[in-house]
Design a protein around this motif. Structure first.
Motif, mmCIF file in Angstrom:
data_model
loop_
_atom_site.group_PDB
_atom_site.id
_atom_site.type_symbol
_atom_site.label_atom_id
_atom_site.label_comp_id
_atom_site.label_asym_id
_atom_site.label_seq_id
_atom_site.Cartn_x
_atom_site.Cartn_y
_atom_site.Cartn_z
ATOM 1 N N GLY A 155 72.161 20.010 54.520
ATOM 2 C CA GLY A 155 71.451 20.640 53.555
ATOM 3 C C GLY A 155 70.245 20.047 52.989
ATOM 4 O O GLY A 155 69.655 20.527 52.031
ATOM 5 N N ARG A 156 70.090 18.826 53.717
ATOM 6 C CA ARG A 156 69.018 18.115 53.365
ATOM 7 C C ARG A 156 67.884 17.747 54.420
ATOM 8 O O ARG A 156 66.668 17.371 54.248
ATOM 9 C CB ARG A 156 69.382 16.445 52.753
ATOM 10 N N VAL A 157 68.169 18.224 55.442
ATOM 11 C CA VAL A 157 67.274 17.989 56.724
ATOM 12 C C VAL A 157 67.056 19.076 57.532
ATOM 13 O O VAL A 157 67.578 20.191 57.707
ATOM 14 C CB VAL A 157 67.946 16.766 57.754
ATOM 15 N N LEU A 186 63.100 15.650 55.505
ATOM 16 C CA LEU A 186 64.126 15.158 54.679
ATOM 17 C C LEU A 186 64.003 15.583 53.194
ATOM 18 O O LEU A 186 63.048 14.976 52.404
ATOM 19 C CB LEU A 186 64.727 13.773 54.739
ATOM 20 N N ARG A 187 64.837 15.922 52.579
ATOM 21 C CA ARG A 187 64.714 16.460 51.074
ATOM 22 C C ARG A 187 65.744 15.849 50.125
ATOM 23 O O ARG A 187 66.871 15.296 50.543
ATOM 24 C CB ARG A 187 65.124 18.228 50.834
ATOM 25 N N ASN A 188 65.667 15.911 48.914
ATOM 26 C CA ASN A 188 66.534 15.227 47.934
ATOM 27 C C ASN A 188 66.692 13.790 48.543
ATOM 28 O O ASN A 188 67.749 13.488 48.536
ATOM 29 C CB ASN A 188 67.760 16.026 47.735
ATOM 30 N N CYS A 189 65.591 12.994 48.481
ATOM 31 C CA CYS A 189 65.884 11.586 48.950
ATOM 32 C C CYS A 189 66.592 10.890 47.853
ATOM 33 O O CYS A 189 66.460 10.950 46.881
ATOM 34 C CB CYS A 189 64.668 11.175 49.500
ATOM 35 N N THR A 190 67.256 9.961 48.321
ATOM 36 C CA THR A 190 67.964 8.571 47.486
ATOM 37 C C THR A 190 67.687 7.438 48.047
ATOM 38 O O THR A 190 66.887 7.258 49.271
ATOM 39 C CB THR A 190 69.416 8.822 47.677
ATOM 40 N N TRP A 191 67.787 6.425 47.342
ATOM 41 C CA TRP A 191 67.624 5.078 47.783
ATOM 42 C C TRP A 191 68.043 4.620 49.391
ATOM 43 O O TRP A 191 67.394 4.081 49.918
ATOM 44 C CB TRP A 191 67.964 4.117 46.735
ATOM 45 N N SER A 192 69.176 5.107 49.494
ATOM 46 C CA SER A 192 69.668 4.946 50.771
ATOM 47 C C SER A 192 68.993 5.440 51.921
ATOM 48 O O SER A 192 69.215 5.265 53.273
ATOM 49 C CB SER A 192 71.207 5.159 50.709
ATOM 50 N N ASP A 193 68.210 6.525 51.783
ATOM 51 C CA ASP A 193 67.481 7.217 52.722
ATOM 52 C C ASP A 193 66.226 6.445 53.217
ATOM 53 O O ASP A 193 65.761 6.565 54.629
ATOM 54 C CB ASP A 193 66.845 8.496 52.252
ATOM 55 N N PHE A 194 65.710 5.521 52.353
ATOM 56 C CA PHE A 194 64.661 4.637 52.890
ATOM 57 C C PHE A 194 65.053 3.847 53.858
ATOM 58 O O PHE A 194 66.015 3.130 54.016
ATOM 59 C CB PHE A 194 63.907 3.920 51.512
ATOM 60 N N GLY A 195 63.934 3.508 54.792
ATOM 61 C CA GLY A 195 64.474 2.649 56.116
ATOM 62 C C GLY A 195 63.763 3.225 57.300
ATOM 63 O O GLY A 195 62.965 4.072 57.282
ATOM 64 N N TYR A 196 64.258 2.869 58.538
ATOM 65 C CA TYR A 196 63.810 3.058 59.841
ATOM 66 C C TYR A 196 64.644 4.334 60.312
ATOM 67 O O TYR A 196 65.992 4.171 60.162
ATOM 68 C CB TYR A 196 63.830 1.991 60.748
ATOM 69 N N TYR A 197 63.742 5.042 61.096
ATOM 70 C CA TYR A 197 64.515 6.390 61.738
ATOM 71 C C TYR A 197 64.080 6.232 63.252
ATOM 72 O O TYR A 197 62.896 6.055 63.547
ATOM 73 C CB TYR A 197 64.203 7.525 61.059
ATOM 74 N N VAL A 248 60.110 5.463 63.160
ATOM 75 C CA VAL A 248 59.310 5.499 62.072
ATOM 76 C C VAL A 248 60.075 4.992 60.834
ATOM 77 O O VAL A 248 61.282 4.849 60.839
ATOM 78 C CB VAL A 248 58.912 6.986 61.890
ATOM 79 N N GLN A 249 59.259 4.607 59.909
ATOM 80 C CA GLN A 249 59.668 3.868 58.531
ATOM 81 C C GLN A 249 59.457 4.968 57.522
ATOM 82 O O GLN A 249 58.247 5.463 57.276
ATOM 83 C CB GLN A 249 59.215 2.562 58.301
ATOM 84 N N MET A 250 60.619 5.330 56.784
ATOM 85 C CA MET A 250 60.372 5.855 55.497
ATOM 86 C C MET A 250 60.208 4.734 54.385
ATOM 87 O O MET A 250 61.192 4.179 54.393
ATOM 88 C CB MET A 250 61.277 7.021 55.186
ATOM 89 N N ALA A 251 58.880 4.451 53.674
ATOM 90 C CA ALA A 251 58.845 3.504 52.938
ATOM 91 C C ALA A 251 59.164 4.165 51.230
ATOM 92 O O ALA A 251 58.934 5.306 51.122
ATOM 93 C CB ALA A 251 57.593 2.761 53.017
ATOM 94 N N GLN A 252 59.297 3.160 50.605
ATOM 95 C CA GLN A 252 59.297 3.432 49.068
ATOM 96 C C GLN A 252 58.056 3.795 48.398
ATOM 97 O O GLN A 252 57.040 3.458 48.670
ATOM 98 C CB GLN A 252 60.150 2.330 48.397
#
Length: 76
Positions: A28-30, A46-57, A72-76
């Motif tokens: 439900g988020r991707v 990616l929707r409704n991001c949380t702290w644990s979503d940050f990082g490398y994909y 790719v990196q999702m940065a804060q």
């Protein structure tokens, strides 16, 4: 064509046989822009991001016997 998105060892989503399967914890988020795949756009939304979503994909795209990867990196 097959597209796989991973975050570390977790499977975020898979596109195969024209279907998107969401990984556990990502339901439900991707989504992918499936109408854009023919143009080479394999972006992950990616929707409704949380702290644990940050990082490398890691994205793996397989077409026939050829596989390409990008991180790719999702940065804060």
């Amino acid at each position: 064509m097959e597209i796989r998105w991973f975050k570390e060892t977790d499977c975020v989503c898979v596109y195969k046989n024209r279907e998107v399967t969401e990984g556990r914890g990502y339901r439900g988020r991707v989504s992918l822009f499936t109408q854009e795949l023919e143009r080479g756009n394999v972006s992950l939304q990616l929707r409704n991001c949380t702290w644990s979503d940050f990082g490398y994909y890691l994205c793996q795209v397989t077409d026939g016997d050829r596989t390409e990867e990008i991180t790719v990196q999702m940065a804060q």
